[in-house]
Design an enzyme around this catalytic site. Structure first.
Site, mmCIF file in Angstrom:
data_model
loop_
_atom_site.group_PDB
_atom_site.id
_atom_site.type_symbol
_atom_site.label_atom_id
_atom_site.label_comp_id
_atom_site.label_asym_id
_atom_site.label_seq_id
_atom_site.Cartn_x
_atom_site.Cartn_y
_atom_site.Cartn_z
ATOM 1 N N HIS A 21 -4.302 1.359 7.636
ATOM 2 C CA HIS A 21 -2.943 1.916 7.672
ATOM 3 C C HIS A 21 -2.816 3.070 6.667
ATOM 4 O O HIS A 21 -2.284 4.138 7.000
ATOM 5 C CB HIS A 21 -1.942 0.793 7.358
ATOM 6 C CG HIS A 21 -0.510 1.228 7.296
ATOM 7 N ND1 HIS A 21 0.439 0.773 8.191
ATOM 8 C CD2 HIS A 21 0.133 2.051 6.439
ATOM 9 C CE1 HIS A 21 1.608 1.325 7.880
ATOM 10 N NE2 HIS A 21 1.458 2.100 6.816
ATOM 11 N N GLU A 22 -3.310 2.856 5.453
ATOM 12 C CA GLU A 22 -3.154 3.881 4.411
ATOM 13 C C GLU A 22 -4.050 5.088 4.671
ATOM 14 O O GLU A 22 -3.637 6.232 4.450
ATOM 15 C CB GLU A 22 -3.439 3.291 3.024
ATOM 16 C CG GLU A 22 -2.525 2.144 2.604
ATOM 17 C CD GLU A 22 -1.039 2.422 2.784
ATOM 18 O OE1 GLU A 22 -0.620 3.586 2.690
ATOM 19 O OE2 GLU A 22 -0.288 1.470 3.044
ATOM 20 N N GLY A 29 0.824 -1.190 0.000
ATOM 21 C CA GLY A 29 0.000 0.000 0.000
ATOM 22 C C GLY A 29 0.862 1.246 0.000
ATOM 23 O O GLY A 29 2.016 1.204 0.436
ATOM 24 N N HIS A 82 -2.475 7.383 7.047
ATOM 25 C CA HIS A 82 -1.474 8.270 6.429
ATOM 26 C C HIS A 82 -2.113 9.584 5.980
ATOM 27 O O HIS A 82 -1.483 10.635 6.034
ATOM 28 C CB HIS A 82 -0.845 7.600 5.198
ATOM 29 C CG HIS A 82 0.339 6.725 5.505
ATOM 30 N ND1 HIS A 82 1.484 7.196 6.113
ATOM 31 C CD2 HIS A 82 0.565 5.414 5.264
ATOM 32 C CE1 HIS A 82 2.356 6.199 6.232
ATOM 33 N NE2 HIS A 82 1.828 5.102 5.731
ATOM 34 N N CYS A 118 5.997 -0.233 7.104
ATOM 35 C CA CYS A 118 5.619 0.941 6.301
ATOM 36 C C CYS A 118 6.818 1.354 5.461
ATOM 37 O O CYS A 118 7.939 1.372 5.961
ATOM 38 C CB CYS A 118 5.214 2.071 7.241
ATOM 39 S SG CYS A 118 4.755 3.590 6.394
ATOM 40 N N LEU A 119 6.566 1.679 4.207
ATOM 41 C CA LEU A 119 7.661 2.097 3.319
ATOM 42 C C LEU A 119 8.319 3.390 3.815
ATOM 43 O O LEU A 119 9.459 3.670 3.458
ATOM 44 C CB LEU A 119 7.146 2.279 1.890
ATOM 45 C CG LEU A 119 6.642 0.991 1.205
ATOM 46 C CD1 LEU A 119 6.048 1.312 -0.158
ATOM 47 C CD2 LEU A 119 7.757 -0.036 1.089
ATOM 48 N N GLN A 122 3.018 9.943 1.237
ATOM 49 C CA GLN A 122 4.300 9.235 1.254
ATOM 50 C C GLN A 122 5.170 9.568 0.043
ATOM 51 O O GLN A 122 6.369 9.315 0.051
ATOM 52 C CB GLN A 122 4.079 7.716 1.301
ATOM 53 C CG GLN A 122 3.489 7.245 2.619
ATOM 54 C CD GLN A 122 3.370 5.735 2.628
ATOM 55 O OE1 GLN A 122 2.416 5.181 2.132
ATOM 56 N NE2 GLN A 122 4.383 5.074 3.187
HETATM 57 NI NI NI Z 1 2.684 3.225 5.630
#
Ligand code: NI
Length: 150
Positions: free
Chosen positions: A130-131, A46, A134, A88-89, A51
């Site tokens: 999660h997304e 995701g 963000h 998480c990226l 991000q």
């Molecule tokens: Ni993330």
């Protein structure tokens, strides 16, 4: 399609509330394409627009069932609770145990401006929450009960 730079924890854009998209134009469609490319290149499940430095309410997800593109997503129903491991990226190399709703229903617009509804449980429910977090400037590390490396 260019791969975009992924912002890391500490970057201000990850801490602010993202703006709703009011017009789905070519720019937004290009962004969706670039976000998907960036997510796949980074082996993520995701990615949210903040991000990649864009403070709009846009998310892409692929938990292995194909790409899901969400514009202005909102959780409209939620049920149960489940603790699971997340990464998480934007927080490379770190993982944490996070409590989430076990099942969520999300409403959003697709790239054609059509209202869509996604019902997810397991990994998809986790990715959706999660997304969407963000988009509200929330990172999983703020919610994790415990954190670990690798
Ligand atoms: Ni993330």
């Amino acid at each position: 399609m260019p791969v975009m730079e992924i912002r890391k924890a500490g970057d201000k854009v990850l801490k602010i509330m993202a703006m709703p998209v009011d017009k789905i134009d070519r720019k937004i469609k290009h962004l969706l394409d670039d976000m998907a490319e960036t997510m796949y290149a980074a082996d993520g499940v995701g990615l949210a627009a903040p991000q990649v430095g864009v403070s709009w309410r846009i998310v892409v997800i692929d938990v292995g069932e194909g790409i899901i593109e969400l514009i202005n997503p909102e959780i409209v129903a939620k049920e149960g609770c489940e603790i699971g491991t997340e990464g998480c990226l934007s927080v490379p190399g770190m993982y944490g145990e996070v409590e989430r709703y076990a099942t969520v229903t999300v409403e959003a617009l697709n790239r054609n401006g059509k209202k869509i509804r996604i019902n997810g449980s397991g990994l998809l429910a986790r990715a959706l929450q999660h997304e969407i977090d963000h988009l509200d400037g929330i990172l999983f590390i703020e919610l994790a009960k415990t954190m670990h490396k690798g």
